[in-house]
Design a protein around this motif. Structure first.
Motif, PDB file in Angstrom:
ATOM      1  N   SER A 199       0.813  -1.212   0.000  1.00 43.85           N
ATOM      2  CA  SER A 199       0.000   0.000   0.000  1.00 43.85           C
ATOM      3  C   SER A 199       0.847   1.262   0.000  1.00 43.85           C
ATOM      4  O   SER A 199       0.320   2.359  -0.236  1.00 43.85           O
ATOM      5  CB  SER A 199      -0.932   0.004   1.215  1.00 43.85           C
ATOM      6  OG  SER A 199      -0.196  -0.082   2.426  1.00 43.85           O
ATOM      7  N   ASP A 200       2.154   1.122   0.257  1.00 42.79           N
ATOM      8  CA  ASP A 200       3.042   2.283   0.262  1.00 42.79           C
ATOM      9  C   ASP A 200       3.899   2.357  -0.991  1.00 42.79           C
ATOM     10  O   ASP A 200       4.830   3.159  -1.070  1.00 42.79           O
ATOM     11  CB  ASP A 200       3.942   2.248   1.500  1.00 42.79           C
ATOM     12  CG  ASP A 200       4.831   1.011   1.548  1.00 42.79           C
ATOM     13  OD1 ASP A 200       4.579   0.054   0.781  1.00 42.79           O
ATOM     14  OD2 ASP A 200       5.785   0.984   2.357  1.00 42.79           O
ATOM     15  N   SER A 201       3.595   1.523  -1.980  1.00 40.05           N
ATOM     16  CA  SER A 201       4.402   1.450  -3.190  1.00 40.05           C
ATOM     17  C   SER A 201       3.612   0.648  -4.233  1.00 40.05           C
ATOM     18  O   SER A 201       2.754  -0.167  -3.878  1.00 40.05           O
ATOM     19  CB  SER A 201       5.738   0.745  -2.889  1.00 40.05           C
ATOM     20  OG  SER A 201       6.355   0.252  -4.056  1.00 40.05           O
ATOM     21  N   PRO A 202       3.882   0.836  -5.534  1.00 40.21           N
ATOM     22  CA  PRO A 202       3.234  -0.001  -6.556  1.00 40.21           C
ATOM     23  C   PRO A 202       3.792  -1.418  -6.615  1.00 40.21           C
ATOM     24  O   PRO A 202       3.278  -2.256  -7.364  1.00 40.21           O
ATOM     25  CB  PRO A 202       3.522   0.760  -7.861  1.00 40.21           C
ATOM     26  CG  PRO A 202       4.763   1.535  -7.582  1.00 40.21           C
ATOM     27  CD  PRO A 202       4.686   1.925  -6.129  1.00 40.21           C
ATOM     28  N   GLU A 203       4.818  -1.716  -5.827  1.00 38.49           N
ATOM     29  CA  GLU A 203       5.464  -3.028  -5.861  1.00 38.49           C
ATOM     30  C   GLU A 203       4.526  -4.128  -5.373  1.00 38.49           C
ATOM     31  O   GLU A 203       3.749  -3.925  -4.431  1.00 38.49           O
ATOM     32  CB  GLU A 203       6.699  -2.979  -4.972  1.00 38.49           C
ATOM     33  CG  GLU A 203       7.662  -4.135  -5.140  1.00 38.49           C
ATOM     34  CD  GLU A 203       8.951  -3.853  -4.384  1.00 38.49           C
ATOM     35  OE1 GLU A 203      10.011  -3.909  -5.014  1.00 38.49           O
ATOM     36  OE2 GLU A 203       8.891  -3.548  -3.185  1.00 38.49           O
ATOM     37  N   ALA A 204       4.579  -5.294  -6.017  1.00 38.62           N
ATOM     38  CA  ALA A 204       3.750  -6.441  -5.632  1.00 38.62           C
ATOM     39  C   ALA A 204       4.583  -7.712  -5.720  1.00 38.62           C
ATOM     40  O   ALA A 204       5.542  -7.801  -6.487  1.00 38.62           O
ATOM     41  CB  ALA A 204       2.521  -6.561  -6.523  1.00 38.62           C
ATOM     42  N   PHE A 205       4.189  -8.717  -4.904  1.00 36.36           N
ATOM     43  CA  PHE A 205       4.928  -9.973  -4.781  1.00 36.36           C
ATOM     44  C   PHE A 205       3.996 -11.142  -5.081  1.00 36.36           C
ATOM     45  O   PHE A 205       2.806 -11.087  -4.776  1.00 36.36           O
ATOM     46  CB  PHE A 205       5.504 -10.103  -3.363  1.00 36.36           C
ATOM     47  CG  PHE A 205       6.376  -8.955  -2.972  1.00 36.36           C
ATOM     48  CD1 PHE A 205       7.731  -9.027  -3.125  1.00 36.36           C
ATOM     49  CD2 PHE A 205       5.817  -7.784  -2.488  1.00 36.36           C
ATOM     50  CE1 PHE A 205       8.541  -7.961  -2.786  1.00 36.36           C
ATOM     51  CE2 PHE A 205       6.614  -6.710  -2.144  1.00 36.36           C
ATOM     52  CZ  PHE A 205       7.982  -6.793  -2.303  1.00 36.36           C
ATOM     53  N   TYR A 206       4.571 -12.213  -5.624  1.00 33.73           N
ATOM     54  CA  TYR A 206       3.773 -13.337  -6.114  1.00 33.73           C
ATOM     55  C   TYR A 206       4.374 -14.652  -5.637  1.00 33.73           C
ATOM     56  O   TYR A 206       5.593 -14.800  -5.576  1.00 33.73           O
ATOM     57  CB  TYR A 206       3.733 -13.309  -7.650  1.00 33.73           C
ATOM     58  CG  TYR A 206       3.287 -11.972  -8.200  1.00 33.73           C
ATOM     59  CD1 TYR A 206       1.944 -11.694  -8.420  1.00 33.73           C
ATOM     60  CD2 TYR A 206       4.221 -10.969  -8.454  1.00 33.73           C
ATOM     61  CE1 TYR A 206       1.535 -10.461  -8.898  1.00 33.73           C
ATOM     62  CE2 TYR A 206       3.826  -9.727  -8.936  1.00 33.73           C
ATOM     63  CZ  TYR A 206       2.483  -9.476  -9.150  1.00 33.73           C
ATOM     64  OH  TYR A 206       2.086  -8.245  -9.612  1.00 33.73           O
ATOM     65  N   SER A 207       3.503 -15.599  -5.300  1.00 30.53           N
ATOM     66  CA  SER A 207       4.011 -16.925  -4.950  1.00 30.53           C
ATOM     67  C   SER A 207       2.981 -17.990  -5.276  1.00 30.53           C
ATOM     68  O   SER A 207       1.772 -17.787  -5.104  1.00 30.53           O
ATOM     69  CB  SER A 207       4.404 -17.008  -3.471  1.00 30.53           C
ATOM     70  OG  SER A 207       3.269 -16.915  -2.640  1.00 30.53           O
ATOM     71  N   CYS A 208       3.480 -19.119  -5.768  1.00 28.76           N
ATOM     72  CA  CYS A 208       2.663 -20.311  -6.014  1.00 28.76           C
ATOM     73  C   CYS A 208       3.042 -21.361  -4.982  1.00 28.76           C
ATOM     74  O   CYS A 208       4.213 -21.757  -4.905  1.00 28.76           O
ATOM     75  CB  CYS A 208       2.911 -20.867  -7.414  1.00 28.76           C
ATOM     76  SG  CYS A 208       2.098 -19.951  -8.733  1.00 28.76           S
ATOM     77  N   SER A 209       2.071 -21.805  -4.197  1.00 29.83           N
ATOM     78  CA  SER A 209       2.284 -22.869  -3.215  1.00 29.83           C
ATOM     79  C   SER A 209       1.513 -24.096  -3.676  1.00 29.83           C
ATOM     80  O   SER A 209       0.284 -24.062  -3.766  1.00 29.83           O
ATOM     81  CB  SER A 209       1.799 -22.426  -1.830  1.00 29.83           C
ATOM     82  OG  SER A 209       2.532 -21.316  -1.365  1.00 29.83           O
ATOM     83  N   ASP A 210       2.239 -25.165  -3.985  1.00 28.87           N
ATOM     84  CA  ASP A 210       1.600 -26.411  -4.410  1.00 28.87           C
ATOM     85  C   ASP A 210       1.136 -27.173  -3.176  1.00 28.87           C
ATOM     86  O   ASP A 210       1.930 -27.424  -2.262  1.00 28.87           O
ATOM     87  CB  ASP A 210       2.585 -27.246  -5.231  1.00 28.87           C
ATOM     88  CG  ASP A 210       3.011 -26.542  -6.503  1.00 28.87           C
ATOM     89  OD1 ASP A 210       2.339 -26.732  -7.527  1.00 28.87           O
ATOM     90  OD2 ASP A 210       4.003 -25.781  -6.461  1.00 28.87           O
ATOM     91  N   VAL A 211      -0.150 -27.552  -3.156  1.00 32.73           N
ATOM     92  CA  VAL A 211      -0.722 -28.212  -1.991  1.00 32.73           C
ATOM     93  C   VAL A 211      -1.533 -29.417  -2.422  1.00 32.73           C
ATOM     94  O   VAL A 211      -1.966 -29.529  -3.577  1.00 32.73           O
ATOM     95  CB  VAL A 211      -1.625 -27.247  -1.174  1.00 32.73           C
ATOM     96  CG1 VAL A 211      -0.826 -26.056  -0.649  1.00 32.73           C
ATOM     97  CG2 VAL A 211      -2.816 -26.773  -2.002  1.00 32.73           C
ATOM     98  N   VAL A 212      -1.731 -30.320  -1.468  1.00 32.46           N
ATOM     99  CA  VAL A 212      -2.639 -31.451  -1.653  1.00 32.46           C
ATOM    100  C   VAL A 212      -3.661 -31.389  -0.527  1.00 32.46           C
ATOM    101  O   VAL A 212      -3.286 -31.452   0.649  1.00 32.46           O
ATOM    102  CB  VAL A 212      -1.904 -32.801  -1.648  1.00 32.46           C
ATOM    103  CG1 VAL A 212      -2.920 -33.954  -1.696  1.00 32.46           C
ATOM    104  CG2 VAL A 212      -0.950 -32.899  -2.834  1.00 32.46           C
TER     105      VAL A 212
END
Length: 424
Positions: A199-212
């Protein structure tokens, strides 16, 4: 002279490399439970490398290294777009969701042998997200639709249309954000896709967590949760007390907490807070908390908190303690604080706990003459072995260093084992 110049040039080059490496280390975070692909492949590489270089043995992790090298694993916490500004679906094409930049593109490989985390459908779990550099923002967690095919590249249309979990500015403690969430009703293999938009920057982070996702039985789960954090008492009256504690962790997910008064269970809740009623005035009580997971495994009990209720009239006990708080030194981005707590009552305060507000822009870096923990916006100081008990008239002094993103403000209230203290 030529040799000296050459050596100085080499030293300058090494210095430049060291500065660059230090800059890389301030990247910001990734999901550690359930683990993201980059995090679990990093851990797999550490195990395979025997504590030296990263040597993944998981086939998908090894394939990602073969395609993209090892630097994405060393920087497993830096899967980001600096100018996303919420435009995720606009700027990330189908097939690139797990690695939206060239550096992390190998983690888009459509494979069914990525490391997975076993989870329980419909259970309440504690998400944990590493914070190399804390920032405010919102985390949205999506899950893949029923019928998702892991052998195909992940597309936006593979995700459910709305997140099953969303949280803004979750609690930060010990280098991790953590919060509780209810998992969706799914079975089999899926991806939990996490978007963190600052919320203090346009920066964003991404993650894929594989689950069963497992079903309604324990699926062989025999691992008990960890002990919850020590309860913190507040809102103490003559017949009630509010208790808050930091969440336990579990390999599948914590579903409930039970609060004990001595050996008697007095409350069960799915949250990390409970108000205990029906207490007697001017009476000392000891409380602990036990966590339970979806398979019925129970954790060790938390450390206990001792609370004395008010003497009557339903108000908070006051006048039984006095706190002096000062900041002898401050600097850009940090400060030192000294605290003295005095027992001004007529009874001893054993195993004392002093609680005060700790704003989200502050982060504890060091403490002395006490142990200080920070959770849910509260700091809790407990005495050291030599000053854990306060006789009437006795004072315990301690201090701490903290970093801050704004001008620090002195706390406006303190509670000692649930009793409101005077400030001098």
């Amino acid at each position: 002279m030529k040799k000296r110049i050459a050596l100085l040039a080499v030293a300058a080059t090494v210095g430049a490399v060291l500065v660059h490496t230090g800059g890389t280390a301030v990247a910001h975070g990734s999901m550690v439970w359930p683990g993201s692909r980059t995090y679990l492949c990093y851990e797999d590489g550490r195990a395979g490398g025997g504590g030296g270089d990263l040597q993944p043995t998981n086939p998908a992790c090894a394939a990602a290294v073969a395609q993209g090298g090892k630097q994405p694993l060393w920087d497993w916490f830096g899967n980001l777009i600096s100018n996303a500004a919420g435009r995720h679906r606009e700027i990330i094409p189908d097939g690139n969701l797990c690695g939206p930049t060239t550096k992390f593109a190998a983690y888009n490989l459509a494979r069914s042998d990525w490391p997975v985390t076993q989870v329980q459908a419909n259970s309440t779990v504690t998400f944990r997200y590493n914070a190399w550099a804390p920032h405010p923002g919102t985390w949205d967690q999506y899950v893949t639709r029923d019928g998702y095919d892991p052998s195909q590249p992940l597309k936006w249309s593979d995700l459910e249309s709305v997140p099953f979990d969303s949280v803004t500015n979750p609690p930060l403690a010990n280098g991790e954000y953590s919060w509780q969430a209810r998992l969706p009703n799914k079975t089999g293999r899926h991806i939990i896709y996490s978007l963190w938009q600052r919320s203090d920057s346009p920066e964003a982070f991404y993650s894929c967590s594989d689950v069963v996702f497992g079903g309604g039985n324990n699926n062989g789960d025999t691992t008990a949760p960890s002990a919850p954090g020590t309860p913190v008492a507040s809102n103490v009256t003559s017949n009630s007390v509010k208790l808050d504690w930091s969440a336990a962790t579990d390999n599948v997910g914590v579903t409930s907490y039970t609060v004990y008064r001595g050996t008697q269970a007095v409350a069960t809740t799915s949250s990390t807070s409970a108000t205990i009623t029906g207490l007697s005035a001017d009476t000392q009580y000891s409380f602990t908390v036990v966590a339970k997971d979806s398979a019925g495994n129970t954790s060790p009990a938390s450390s206990s908190v001792t609370v004395r209720t008010a003497s009557g009239g339903g108000g908070d006990p006051t006048g039984s303690c006095e706190v002096s708080y000062s900041r002898p030194s401050s600097w850009s981005g940090g400060f030192t604080a000294n605290v003295a707590v005095k027992n001004t009552g007529t009874s001893a305060v054993n195993a004392w706990q002093l609680v005060w507000d700790f704003p989200s822009g502050q982060q504890l870096s060091q403490a002395w003459s006490s142990t200080i923990t920070v959770a849910n916006g509260k700091a809790t100081a407990t005495g050291a072995s030599y000053n854990a008990n306060l006789a009437p008239g006795a004072t315990a002094s301690f201090g701490f260093n903290a970093t801050t993103t704004s001008t620090p403000a002195d706390p406006t209230s303190f509670t000692l084992n649930g009793s409101v203290c005077a400030i001098r």
